[in-house]
Scaffold this active site. Structure first.
Site, PDB file in Angstrom:
ATOM      1  N   ASP A  29      -3.707   8.740  11.209  1.00 26.27           N
ATOM      2  CA  ASP A  29      -3.031   8.599   9.918  1.00 26.27           C
ATOM      3  C   ASP A  29      -1.725   9.374   9.999  1.00 26.27           C
ATOM      4  O   ASP A  29      -1.692  10.541  10.400  1.00 26.27           O
ATOM      5  CB  ASP A  29      -3.914   9.142   8.786  1.00 26.27           C
ATOM      6  CG  ASP A  29      -3.362   8.795   7.420  1.00 26.27           C
ATOM      7  OD1 ASP A  29      -2.182   9.136   7.155  1.00 26.27           O
ATOM      8  OD2 ASP A  29      -4.083   8.190   6.619  1.00 26.27           O
ATOM      9  N   ILE A  30      -0.647   8.696   9.612  1.00 30.29           N
ATOM     10  CA  ILE A  30       0.678   9.299   9.741  1.00 30.29           C
ATOM     11  C   ILE A  30       0.793  10.577   8.903  1.00 30.29           C
ATOM     12  O   ILE A  30       1.574  11.474   9.243  1.00 30.29           O
ATOM     13  CB  ILE A  30       1.779   8.252   9.383  1.00 30.29           C
ATOM     14  CG1 ILE A  30       3.077   8.571  10.101  1.00 30.29           C
ATOM     15  CG2 ILE A  30       1.959   8.096   7.896  1.00 30.29           C
ATOM     16  CD1 ILE A  30       3.036   8.360  11.584  1.00 30.29           C
ATOM     17  N   ASN A  85     -11.195   4.902   0.237  1.00 33.27           N
ATOM     18  CA  ASN A  85     -10.699   4.710  -1.119  1.00 33.27           C
ATOM     19  C   ASN A  85     -10.644   3.229  -1.460  1.00 33.27           C
ATOM     20  O   ASN A  85     -10.146   2.425  -0.659  1.00 33.27           O
ATOM     21  CB  ASN A  85      -9.287   5.300  -1.245  1.00 33.27           C
ATOM     22  CG  ASN A  85      -9.280   6.803  -1.055  1.00 33.27           C
ATOM     23  OD1 ASN A  85     -10.130   7.506  -1.586  1.00 33.27           O
ATOM     24  ND2 ASN A  85      -8.328   7.310  -0.288  1.00 33.27           N
ATOM     25  N   HIS A  90      -6.900   5.958  -5.723  1.00 28.23           N
ATOM     26  CA  HIS A  90      -6.384   6.475  -4.454  1.00 28.23           C
ATOM     27  C   HIS A  90      -6.027   5.455  -3.393  1.00 28.23           C
ATOM     28  O   HIS A  90      -5.390   5.817  -2.403  1.00 28.23           O
ATOM     29  CB  HIS A  90      -7.381   7.476  -3.855  1.00 28.23           C
ATOM     30  CG  HIS A  90      -7.378   8.797  -4.560  1.00 28.23           C
ATOM     31  ND1 HIS A  90      -6.245   9.574  -4.675  1.00 28.23           N
ATOM     32  CD2 HIS A  90      -8.355   9.471  -5.206  1.00 28.23           C
ATOM     33  CE1 HIS A  90      -6.525  10.663  -5.353  1.00 28.23           C
ATOM     34  NE2 HIS A  90      -7.800  10.630  -5.697  1.00 28.23           N
ATOM     35  N   GLN A  91      -6.447   4.177  -3.555  1.00 32.21           N
ATOM     36  CA  GLN A  91      -6.128   3.243  -2.470  1.00 32.21           C
ATOM     37  C   GLN A  91      -4.648   2.865  -2.522  1.00 32.21           C
ATOM     38  O   GLN A  91      -4.180   2.314  -3.528  1.00 32.21           O
ATOM     39  CB  GLN A  91      -7.003   1.980  -2.539  1.00 32.21           C
ATOM     40  CG  GLN A  91      -6.737   1.054  -1.342  1.00 32.21           C
ATOM     41  CD  GLN A  91      -7.706  -0.123  -1.243  1.00 32.21           C
ATOM     42  OE1 GLN A  91      -8.457  -0.422  -2.179  1.00 32.21           O
ATOM     43  NE2 GLN A  91      -7.670  -0.803  -0.110  1.00 32.21           N
ATOM     44  N   HIS A  97      -9.969   0.591   5.071  1.00 30.67           N
ATOM     45  CA  HIS A  97      -9.895   1.640   6.106  1.00 30.67           C
ATOM     46  C   HIS A  97     -10.785   2.811   5.734  1.00 30.67           C
ATOM     47  O   HIS A  97     -11.036   3.083   4.560  1.00 30.67           O
ATOM     48  CB  HIS A  97      -8.455   2.107   6.314  1.00 30.67           C
ATOM     49  CG  HIS A  97      -7.759   2.506   5.053  1.00 30.67           C
ATOM     50  ND1 HIS A  97      -7.213   1.587   4.180  1.00 30.67           N
ATOM     51  CD2 HIS A  97      -7.532   3.712   4.507  1.00 30.67           C
ATOM     52  CE1 HIS A  97      -6.685   2.220   3.153  1.00 30.67           C
ATOM     53  NE2 HIS A  97      -6.872   3.516   3.322  1.00 30.67           N
ATOM     54  N   HIS A  99     -11.148   6.927   6.332  1.00 30.29           N
ATOM     55  CA  HIS A  99     -10.481   8.159   6.778  1.00 30.29           C
ATOM     56  C   HIS A  99     -11.489   9.090   7.431  1.00 30.29           C
ATOM     57  O   HIS A  99     -12.548   9.375   6.844  1.00 30.29           O
ATOM     58  CB  HIS A  99      -9.915   8.934   5.579  1.00 30.29           C
ATOM     59  CG  HIS A  99      -8.810   8.269   4.834  1.00 30.29           C
ATOM     60  ND1 HIS A  99      -7.491   8.580   5.018  1.00 30.29           N
ATOM     61  CD2 HIS A  99      -8.837   7.315   3.863  1.00 30.29           C
ATOM     62  CE1 HIS A  99      -6.747   7.859   4.198  1.00 30.29           C
ATOM     63  NE2 HIS A  99      -7.540   7.085   3.483  1.00 30.29           N
TER      64      HIS A  99
END
Ligand code: AMP
Ligand code: ZN
Length: 141
Positions: A29-30, A85, A90-91, A97, A99
């Site tokens: 995750d960036i 999410n 929060h999505q 995906h 986390h």
């Protein structure tokens, strides 16, 4: 096609890919909430958990322990949060995906589990239980 994760899957934009098989990819995750924060993403575009059938769910979720164990082995975190999410609040990327967020001492990431048990009596629990149970049965029909 505007989905950023589909673009990553196609290789149209770069990512730091730690794992790939025919069904999923996993990349950093960036935002790196913590060091090693990784996303597991199905190659099929599905918006979120409500779009998964059992077969696709199996293909995605079976990769989770492997990647979690690898992150644990790499950085020896004190813990690991696994979060998905769906919709609000929060999505932010509308491609399913998961986390994987390794936890470290003083990492400042915060999840509040607030115990509201004092606001529910046994009848409340029974009502909630039967409502959800019924909808599971309906979905299985
Ligand atoms: P969520 O809020 O659960 O939808 O999470 C979406 C995540 O995707 C965020 O944590 C972003 O940092 C991450 N993200 C967005 N764009 C990229 C990208 N190009 N490469 C890696 N991670 C990304
Ligand atoms: Zn997509």
């Amino acid at each position: 096609m505007s989905c950023i994760f589909c673009k990553i899957i196609k290789g149209d934009i770069p990512s730091y890919k730690v794992y790939e098989d025919e069904n999923i990819i996993a990349f950093l995750d960036i935002s790196q909430i913590t060091k090693g924060h990784t996303l597991i993403v199905p190659k099929t575009h599905v918006k979120n958990i409500y779009g998964l059938d059992e077969l696709l769910a199996k293909k995605i979720f079976q990769a989770v322990p492997k990647i979690a164990k690898a992150i644990k082995k790499t950085y020896n975190p004190i813990g690991m949060n696994i979060i998905n999410n769906n919709d609000k609040p929060h999505q932010t990327v509308d491609h399913f995906h998961i986390h994987l967020i390794p936890r470290y001492k003083n990492d400042k990431f915060k999840i509040d589990f607030i115990n509201r048990q004092d606001q529910f009596n046994p009848e409340d629990y029974e009502k909630i239980e039967s409502e959800i149970r019924q909808n599971i049965l309906d979905l299985e029909e």
